[in-house]
Write a protein that holds these residues in place. Sequence first.
Motif, PDB file in Angstrom:
ATOM      1  N   LEU A 130      23.736  36.085  44.372  1.00 30.55           N
ATOM      2  CA  LEU A 130      23.272  35.798  43.008  1.00 30.55           C
ATOM      3  C   LEU A 130      24.423  35.322  42.131  1.00 30.55           C
ATOM      4  O   LEU A 130      24.281  34.360  41.360  1.00 30.55           O
ATOM      5  CB  LEU A 130      22.630  37.056  42.417  1.00 30.55           C
ATOM      6  N   GLU A 131      25.557  35.969  42.236  1.00 26.60           N
ATOM      7  CA  GLU A 131      26.718  35.561  41.442  1.00 26.60           C
ATOM      8  C   GLU A 131      27.137  34.137  41.769  1.00 26.60           C
ATOM      9  O   GLU A 131      27.468  33.346  40.875  1.00 26.60           O
ATOM     10  CB  GLU A 131      27.875  36.529  41.696  1.00 26.60           C
ATOM     11  N   SER A 132      27.114  33.782  43.046  1.00 26.32           N
ATOM     12  CA  SER A 132      27.479  32.424  43.442  1.00 26.32           C
ATOM     13  C   SER A 132      26.472  31.400  42.921  1.00 26.32           C
ATOM     14  O   SER A 132      26.843  30.280  42.566  1.00 26.32           O
ATOM     15  CB  SER A 132      27.570  32.331  44.965  1.00 26.32           C
ATOM     16  N   ALA A 133      25.196  31.790  42.853  1.00 27.24           N
ATOM     17  CA  ALA A 133      24.157  30.848  42.440  1.00 27.24           C
ATOM     18  C   ALA A 133      24.255  30.470  40.971  1.00 27.24           C
ATOM     19  O   ALA A 133      23.888  29.357  40.585  1.00 27.24           O
ATOM     20  CB  ALA A 133      22.781  31.436  42.741  1.00 27.24           C
ATOM     21  N   VAL A 134      24.715  31.379  40.110  1.00 26.36           N
ATOM     22  CA  VAL A 134      24.739  31.124  38.656  1.00 26.36           C
ATOM     23  C   VAL A 134      26.164  31.054  38.114  1.00 26.36           C
ATOM     24  O   VAL A 134      26.363  31.157  36.913  1.00 26.36           O
ATOM     25  CB  VAL A 134      23.927  32.207  37.907  1.00 26.36           C
ATOM     26  N   ARG A 135      27.133  30.880  38.996  1.00 28.95           N
ATOM     27  CA  ARG A 135      28.528  30.892  38.567  1.00 28.95           C
ATOM     28  C   ARG A 135      28.831  29.740  37.609  1.00 28.95           C
ATOM     29  O   ARG A 135      29.663  29.867  36.719  1.00 28.95           O
ATOM     30  CB  ARG A 135      29.432  30.826  39.796  1.00 28.95           C
ATOM     31  N   ASP A 136      28.162  28.616  37.756  1.00 22.88           N
ATOM     32  CA  ASP A 136      28.435  27.449  36.916  1.00 22.88           C
ATOM     33  C   ASP A 136      27.496  27.345  35.711  1.00 22.88           C
ATOM     34  O   ASP A 136      27.462  26.318  35.040  1.00 22.88           O
ATOM     35  CB  ASP A 136      28.315  26.173  37.750  1.00 22.88           C
ATOM     36  N   VAL A 137      26.734  28.403  35.430  1.00 22.03           N
ATOM     37  CA  VAL A 137      25.743  28.374  34.349  1.00 22.03           C
ATOM     38  C   VAL A 137      26.213  29.271  33.208  1.00 22.03           C
ATOM     39  O   VAL A 137      26.570  30.428  33.443  1.00 22.03           O
ATOM     40  CB  VAL A 137      24.369  28.848  34.858  1.00 22.03           C
ATOM     41  N   PRO A 138      26.219  28.772  31.944  1.00 20.00           N
ATOM     42  CA  PRO A 138      26.577  29.643  30.823  1.00 20.00           C
ATOM     43  C   PRO A 138      25.551  30.753  30.661  1.00 20.00           C
ATOM     44  O   PRO A 138      24.366  30.571  30.965  1.00 20.00           O
ATOM     45  CB  PRO A 138      26.588  28.706  29.614  1.00 20.00           C
ATOM     46  N   PRO A 139      25.966  31.940  30.200  1.00 15.12           N
ATOM     47  CA  PRO A 139      25.039  33.078  30.080  1.00 15.12           C
ATOM     48  C   PRO A 139      23.797  32.771  29.260  1.00 15.12           C
ATOM     49  O   PRO A 139      22.718  33.294  29.543  1.00 15.12           O
ATOM     50  CB  PRO A 139      25.903  34.161  29.423  1.00 15.12           C
ATOM     51  N   ALA A 165      20.416  39.112  32.039  1.00 16.00           N
ATOM     52  CA  ALA A 165      19.100  38.479  32.079  1.00 16.00           C
ATOM     53  C   ALA A 165      18.189  39.375  32.912  1.00 16.00           C
ATOM     54  O   ALA A 165      18.666  40.214  33.683  1.00 16.00           O
ATOM     55  CB  ALA A 165      19.199  37.077  32.676  1.00 16.00           C
ATOM     56  N   PRO A 166      16.883  39.201  32.793  1.00 15.30           N
ATOM     57  CA  PRO A 166      15.961  40.051  33.571  1.00 15.30           C
ATOM     58  C   PRO A 166      16.141  39.841  35.078  1.00 15.30           C
ATOM     59  O   PRO A 166      16.197  38.711  35.561  1.00 15.30           O
ATOM     60  CB  PRO A 166      14.580  39.584  33.107  1.00 15.30           C
ATOM     61  N   LEU A 167      16.242  40.944  35.793  1.00 11.07           N
ATOM     62  CA  LEU A 167      16.361  40.920  37.250  1.00 11.07           C
ATOM     63  C   LEU A 167      15.137  41.599  37.840  1.00 11.07           C
ATOM     64  O   LEU A 167      14.842  42.754  37.529  1.00 11.07           O
ATOM     65  CB  LEU A 167      17.634  41.643  37.703  1.00 11.07           C
ATOM     66  N   PHE A 652      10.775  35.489  32.374  1.00  7.84           N
ATOM     67  CA  PHE A 652      12.098  34.878  32.395  1.00  7.84           C
ATOM     68  C   PHE A 652      12.367  34.275  31.023  1.00  7.84           C
ATOM     69  O   PHE A 652      11.480  33.667  30.406  1.00  7.84           O
ATOM     70  CB  PHE A 652      12.180  33.794  33.478  1.00  7.84           C
ATOM     71  N   ARG A 653      13.571  34.423  30.548  1.00  2.00           N
ATOM     72  CA  ARG A 653      13.935  33.968  29.214  1.00  2.00           C
ATOM     73  C   ARG A 653      14.055  32.444  29.161  1.00  2.00           C
ATOM     74  O   ARG A 653      14.494  31.806  30.113  1.00  2.00           O
ATOM     75  CB  ARG A 653      15.260  34.592  28.784  1.00  2.00           C
ATOM     76  N   THR A 654      13.692  31.910  28.000  1.00  2.00           N
ATOM     77  CA  THR A 654      13.912  30.483  27.745  1.00  2.00           C
ATOM     78  C   THR A 654      15.113  30.338  26.826  1.00  2.00           C
ATOM     79  O   THR A 654      15.378  31.192  25.984  1.00  2.00           O
ATOM     80  CB  THR A 654      12.676  29.855  27.108  1.00  2.00           C
ATOM     81  N   THR A 655      15.811  29.248  26.925  1.00  2.00           N
ATOM     82  CA  THR A 655      17.034  29.043  26.165  1.00  2.00           C
ATOM     83  C   THR A 655      16.797  28.074  25.008  1.00  2.00           C
ATOM     84  O   THR A 655      15.883  27.238  25.053  1.00  2.00           O
ATOM     85  CB  THR A 655      18.148  28.492  27.076  1.00  2.00           C
ATOM     86  N   ASP A 656      17.587  28.197  23.954  1.00  2.00           N
ATOM     87  CA  ASP A 656      17.567  27.262  22.834  1.00  2.00           C
ATOM     88  C   ASP A 656      18.638  26.180  22.978  1.00  2.00           C
ATOM     89  O   ASP A 656      18.779  25.335  22.084  1.00  2.00           O
ATOM     90  CB  ASP A 656      17.785  28.017  21.506  1.00  2.00           C
ATOM     91  N   ASP A 657      19.393  26.214  24.047  1.00  2.00           N
ATOM     92  CA  ASP A 657      20.457  25.231  24.236  1.00  2.00           C
ATOM     93  C   ASP A 657      19.860  23.843  24.468  1.00  2.00           C
ATOM     94  O   ASP A 657      18.765  23.702  25.044  1.00  2.00           O
ATOM     95  CB  ASP A 657      21.334  25.609  25.431  1.00  2.00           C
ATOM     96  N   SER A 658      20.584  22.833  23.979  1.00  2.00           N
ATOM     97  CA  SER A 658      20.132  21.456  24.144  1.00  2.00           C
ATOM     98  C   SER A 658      21.344  20.547  24.262  1.00  2.00           C
ATOM     99  O   SER A 658      22.472  20.927  23.968  1.00  2.00           O
ATOM    100  CB  SER A 658      19.251  21.027  22.965  1.00  2.00           C
ATOM    101  N   VAL A 659      21.079  19.290  24.641  1.00  2.00           N
ATOM    102  CA  VAL A 659      22.113  18.274  24.786  1.00  2.00           C
ATOM    103  C   VAL A 659      21.870  17.184  23.751  1.00  2.00           C
ATOM    104  O   VAL A 659      20.742  16.677  23.613  1.00  2.00           O
ATOM    105  CB  VAL A 659      22.105  17.667  26.204  1.00  2.00           C
TER     106      VAL A 659
END
Length: 691
Positions: A130-139, A165-167, A652-659
């Motif tokens: 799990l740690e390897s899967a989300v290592r490149d993703v901001p919290p 995050a929810p597990l 699962f949480r949704t994010t407010d982040d955008s580009v």
Amino acid sequence: MNWSLSFEPLLSWPLLAAVVAPLALLALVGLWLRQRGGWFRAAALVALAAALLNPVLLDEEREPLQSVVAVVVDRSQSQDIGERSKQTDEALAGLKERLARFKQFDVRVVETGNAGAAGDRTETRLFSALESAVRDVPPSRIAGAVMITDGQVHDAPGAAPEFNAPLHALITGEENEKDRRIRFEKAPRFGLVGKPLDMTYRVISTDRQSGPVEVRVSVNGEQVSVERAFVGQEMPLQVTIPNAGRNIIELAIPKEDGELTETNNRAIALVDGIRENLRVLLVSGEPHAGERTWRNLLKSDASVDLVHFTILRPPEKQDGTPINELSLIAFPTRELFVEKISEFDLIIFDRYQHRDVLPILYYDYISEYVENGGALLIAAGPEYAGESTIANTPLMAALPAMPTGQVIDKAFYPRLTDLGQRHPVTRGLDGSGSEPPRWGRWFRTIGIENPEGEVVMKGADDQPLLLLDRKGEGRVGMLLSDQGWLWARGYEGGGPHVQLYRRLAHWLMKEPELEEERLTADGRGMVLEIRRQTMSDDPGTAQVITPSGKTLAVKLEKSEPGVFLGSVEVSDIGLYQVGNGNLSALAHVGPVNAPEFADVVSTPDKLRPATEASGGSVRRLASASLTGGIAIPSVVPVRGGGEATGNDWIGFRTTDDSVLKAVSQVPLFGGFLGLGLLLLALGSMWYREGR
């Protein structure tokens, strides 16, 4: 559209302050004194300041980012039990379908435990995956994670995981599963060959039953005893180590009705057998140039206890010297050759001849010693071809060849025979690969007739130089030259005397690595490697029985004369049985008693603390209310602090982040509009002053 207001001043902030501040002070004074037109001057000042600040209306075009959902799938070997693999596949397919309905989720599926490396098969490490899967993703973009597993996770944190995050965990398997296993509690890594080794073990049952159970004890594949153990109690075990080197101690219990698997009904301990010091009796005849060669070699070997006697003067040479002055101690012939002969691992006669030092009956004892499993080496010199040769004693029954009476004094290079190139004693001797060999010459060979056993080296006129033979349970070697000391002294470059003599002595003492016919196997990662020593030209294929009972055929390729190698990549961790001809061997692939098999009963308990601490949930896919199916929960997007679990759904949480894709600017005081507003404000001020 996303509208916002921004300022892009026409002047630097210090210069802008220097211009606006005095004007603002005058406007404030006018307002304080209630001068006529004060409000118009203030409005004009505001318009001027706004123009200098250059307000800009921004329209931002943004693309919302997806939230990352990690799906970690347990593919370890315990997932192959029962319907777990099927349940896992169905749950994975169902989750993918449900998550695909929501475009705001980026789903990352990670399967762990199915790699070929041993380290990935011995433990279930889902949190590392799990740690390897989300290592490149901001919290802020992590929506959550779901694990599909039987619950036997070996890197589960004891408290809240480092995962904000929810597990969720979906547990395969059935409720109230039953299993029984055996494990070693105390298993020493080393043991003395031929000596009992104390160990302990325990039989464990998940249904907490008690009572006796039979335990089969095997050493190197051969059953040695059947023990009676009581479930749950630590039981003592005493095993005798048969061989030097690697020994496999195996405990096995029968499979019980309703038990999940019998994979963990076996426990393995690897014990390296260590020989106590080998005892060697060296009896030298009258002094000669190479007398100390054997002594120096054996004394330098830390694993050898040497007893050495040299016959300095034969009995017929009497000169009246008192017996107590002829030697430091008397030659204890009865003690050595009658009472304690069986305690020696090897007896060496170095240029020894019969001159009544040993009673004639003692040679018969030596022959019997060889027949019963002892080892004898004859390092022959001219004495072996003379009238007092030991071949004319009862020792002849143990000798591989009788002398012709001929001594060949001729220079020659000791050479390997065809058998010698394959025999472990002489195979690959340093310098043997060239012609002539890259070692010094010898100058004497003792003639023999009708040699028995194997001639592995030849001397002058292609006469036998080194013979190896088996007599009954024992072994005999005969070196038909006393010139080996020339190699030790470095004559003509010397030769591999240490290598040859040490191999010869250890072959006679039945060192397993020097057996002509030997089959060994070993695990290197998840590769089973097979090594076959043989005197034949083609040993054929090796038959391999895997821990699951499958049969594999492995072709053996020639590596060097007398050595054939084979290898096969395997997927199961456990004990492999290898056979070739009438030989068999055992090898354990992967770590011994890996955690993956320590407990195979599915459970939600190990993951419950981590899931509850993260706001997630743990639930079984199958339950008593379902017949032949599984319950896959629905997927619900939730906002930051909302609940992430329900009776039949997981969130699962949704994010407010955008580009930010593009920005449109609209200056409020730019162009003719800004100029008109500014002139209007200033004109209204003068208009008011003019009235």
